[in-house]
Motif scaffolding. Structure first.
Motif, mmCIF file in Angstrom:
data_model
loop_
_atom_site.group_PDB
_atom_site.id
_atom_site.type_symbol
_atom_site.label_atom_id
_atom_site.label_comp_id
_atom_site.label_asym_id
_atom_site.label_seq_id
_atom_site.Cartn_x
_atom_site.Cartn_y
_atom_site.Cartn_z
ATOM 1 N N ILE A 16 16.960 -2.932 5.167
ATOM 2 C CA ILE A 16 17.797 -3.045 6.528
ATOM 3 C C ILE A 16 18.278 -4.237 6.781
ATOM 4 O O ILE A 16 19.183 -4.912 6.849
ATOM 5 N N MET A 17 17.132 -5.352 6.685
ATOM 6 C CA MET A 17 17.333 -6.905 6.989
ATOM 7 C C MET A 17 18.088 -7.728 5.765
ATOM 8 O O MET A 17 18.647 -8.385 6.333
ATOM 9 N N ALA A 18 17.871 -7.205 4.601
ATOM 10 C CA ALA A 18 18.867 -7.613 3.746
ATOM 11 C C ALA A 18 20.237 -7.665 3.939
ATOM 12 O O ALA A 18 21.135 -8.446 3.600
ATOM 13 N N LEU A 19 20.514 -6.349 4.190
ATOM 14 C CA LEU A 19 22.067 -5.980 4.592
ATOM 15 C C LEU A 19 22.269 -6.975 5.611
ATOM 16 O O LEU A 19 23.576 -7.098 5.862
ATOM 17 N N LYS A 20 21.471 -7.379 6.654
ATOM 18 C CA LYS A 20 21.770 -8.237 7.832
ATOM 19 C C LYS A 20 21.511 -9.941 7.297
ATOM 20 O O LYS A 20 21.605 -10.585 7.941
ATOM 21 N N ASP A 21 21.468 -10.091 5.879
ATOM 22 C CA ASP A 21 21.318 -11.395 5.372
ATOM 23 C C ASP A 21 20.148 -12.005 5.877
ATOM 24 O O ASP A 21 20.167 -13.271 5.926
ATOM 25 N N ILE A 22 19.083 -11.516 6.433
ATOM 26 C CA ILE A 22 17.802 -11.961 6.700
ATOM 27 C C ILE A 22 17.254 -12.356 5.416
ATOM 28 O O ILE A 22 16.967 -11.498 4.522
ATOM 29 N N PRO A 23 16.813 -13.612 4.990
ATOM 30 C CA PRO A 23 16.253 -13.976 3.669
ATOM 31 C C PRO A 23 14.810 -12.813 3.632
ATOM 32 O O PRO A 23 14.189 -12.893 4.534
ATOM 33 N N ILE A 67 10.965 -15.882 -2.587
ATOM 34 C CA ILE A 67 11.877 -17.232 -2.232
ATOM 35 C C ILE A 67 12.815 -17.210 -3.454
ATOM 36 O O ILE A 67 14.143 -17.193 -3.162
ATOM 37 N N LYS A 68 12.525 -17.249 -4.510
ATOM 38 C CA LYS A 68 13.458 -17.539 -5.679
ATOM 39 C C LYS A 68 14.468 -16.403 -6.088
ATOM 40 O O LYS A 68 15.606 -16.655 -6.081
ATOM 41 N N SER A 69 13.798 -15.201 -6.140
ATOM 42 C CA SER A 69 14.868 -14.085 -6.287
ATOM 43 C C SER A 69 15.682 -13.569 -4.938
ATOM 44 O O SER A 69 16.650 -13.183 -5.032
ATOM 45 N N ASN A 70 15.145 -13.580 -3.756
ATOM 46 C CA ASN A 70 15.615 -12.996 -2.790
ATOM 47 C C ASN A 70 16.063 -11.457 -3.161
ATOM 48 O O ASN A 70 17.109 -10.880 -2.588
ATOM 49 N N ASN A 71 15.187 -10.841 -3.851
ATOM 50 C CA ASN A 71 15.764 -9.818 -4.165
ATOM 51 C C ASN A 71 14.810 -8.618 -4.131
ATOM 52 O O ASN A 71 13.711 -8.749 -4.472
ATOM 53 N N ILE A 72 15.005 -7.625 -3.375
ATOM 54 C CA ILE A 72 14.199 -6.467 -3.146
ATOM 55 C C ILE A 72 13.534 -5.861 -4.268
ATOM 56 O O ILE A 72 12.191 -5.497 -4.332
ATOM 57 N N LYS A 73 13.972 -5.866 -5.268
ATOM 58 C CA LYS A 73 13.332 -5.518 -6.635
ATOM 59 C C LYS A 73 12.091 -6.123 -6.966
ATOM 60 O O LYS A 73 11.159 -5.439 -7.521
ATOM 61 N N THR A 74 12.468 -7.473 -6.665
ATOM 62 C CA THR A 74 10.839 -8.334 -6.831
ATOM 63 C C THR A 74 9.822 -7.376 -6.025
ATOM 64 O O THR A 74 8.626 -7.351 -6.725
ATOM 65 N N TYR A 75 9.817 -7.282 -4.992
ATOM 66 C CA TYR A 75 8.972 -6.509 -3.979
ATOM 67 C C TYR A 75 8.560 -5.137 -4.791
ATOM 68 O O TYR A 75 7.535 -4.650 -4.709
ATOM 69 N N ILE A 76 9.625 -4.316 -4.890
ATOM 70 C CA ILE A 76 9.318 -2.808 -5.420
ATOM 71 C C ILE A 76 8.648 -3.004 -6.487
ATOM 72 O O ILE A 76 7.680 -2.367 -6.997
#
Ligand SMILES: Cc1cc2nc3c(=O)[nH]c(=O)nc-3n(C[C@H](O)[C@H](O)[C@H](O)COP(=O)(O)O)c2cc1C
Length: 315
Positions: A261-268, A298-307
């Motif tokens: 949800i936060m990614a959709l709001k452009d929150i890093p 920080i590098k990827s800012n991609n949720i996939k890194t977290y998943i």
């Protein structure tokens, strides 16, 4: 806690404990009056019970700011007169206000006058090298006189000259007995103790003497400590025996939706994950967790890194 207990941290803590009261960072009353209110005050409903902490020394401004916070739906308003930083001192608020109990009383009175939620006070046991218990008792009595009942006491002095804020959380000695004595002398008040508390056993011991316990740094560095707090401290109080203790991995997974949800709001993403570093505190792959949540995210800012990280973490 400034820079720490923002809405992302609090949302994360709510995945760990549903009942513990959470606090905002200190927000200066002037900022609420003139700044970006939505940015300062917005939160997720699930963060409640949630107290907002205000800084200031102008009764009228604090009163208006309190009303705005109440309208935002906060559960309580806390006035900070325990912060020793220079910036705060030069604005004539924070710990230096302990020298002016009448002004603090005026502030609390004005705040109470504009809201119906609890208005509480956070303070130190003394200023500089004042070491008399009676001065503390007098200070609290003078605020209690106008109807304030909730006091959160950081059990060490604030030294305004010569110590940094960090040193002010470490150097002045803790005097828990001063806080215990306050509860004995003023049993009608709710006295909460704060400072240097790190374990469940310590909390349980303090609760024999006072009404509540506030944790600061340990809540940030070791958030999983709170994982069984609902059951330990609230099931009897709320007559509810159904609280569950989640595993670390369940907590980590429960953040995915919020991150999306936060990614959709452009929150890093790292604005959120930086607060979650402590989840695996003391665990075998704490380093991998920390590294991914800070560097890789920080590098990827991609949720996939977290998943992807989820598969590598233990429960
Ligand atoms: C980074 C940081 C920011 C803090 N900001 C605040 C604040 O905004 N308001 C406040 O009342 N105390 C603040 N504090 C102090 C804590 O609330 C707490 O009183 C202090 O750290 C002692 O408790 P502890 O030993 O459990 O950490 C802050 C502490 C830290 C480490």
């Amino acid at each position: 806690m400034l820079d720490w207990s923002d809405r992302h941290y609090r949302y994360f803590m709510r995945q760990i404990t549903t009942q513990t009261e959470l606090y905002s960072e200190m927000i200066v009353a002037d900022a609420i009056l003139h700044g970006n209110r939505e940015k300062l005050l917005a939160y997720s409903e699930s963060e409640k019970p949630l107290a907002v902490q205000l800084g200031g020394s102008d009764p009228q401004k604090l009163s208006i700011a309190s009303k705005i916070c109440e309208d935002y739906g906060y559960s309580a308003i806390n006035l900070n007169v325990g912060c020793p930083s220079d910036r705060v001192k030069s604005g004539n608020f924070g710990a230096c206000l302990m020298r002016e109990p009448n002004l603090v009383a005026d502030c609390i009175q004005a705040m109470r006058g504009s809201v119906s939620i609890p208005v509480t006070l956070k303070h130190r046991i003394g200023l500089d090298y004042e070491d008399s218990y009676n001065a503390l008792l007098k200070f609290v009595e003078s605020i209690a006189k106008i109807g304030c009942v909730d006091f959160i006491v950081h059990a060490r002095n604030a030294i305004l000259k010569g110590l940094s804020p960090k040193q002010n959380r470490e150097v002045p000695p803790l005097k828990y007995n001063f806080v215990y004595q306050l509860k004995k002398d003023l049993p009608q008040l709710n006295i909460m103790i704060n400072g240097g508390i790190k374990t469940v056993e310590e909390i349980q011991e303090h609760l024999h003497h006072v009404d509540g316990v506030m944790l600061g740094r340990e809540a940030y560095y070791n958030p999983y400590l709170f994982s069984n707090f609902d059951e330990l401290f609230f099931s009897e109080l709320n007559n509810d025996s159904n609280y569950v203790t989640k595993t670390r991995k369940q907590i980590a997974k429960s953040m995915i939706n919020y991150l999306e949800i936060m990614a959709l709001k452009d929150i890093p993403l790292h604005h959120i994950t930086r607060h979650m570093i402590g989840l695996y505190h003391g665990c075998a792959n704490a380093k991998l967790w920390r590294h991914t949540l800070t560097q890789d995210i920080i590098k990827s800012n991609n949720i996939k890194t977290y998943i992807d990280l989820m598969d590598k973490m233990e429960n």
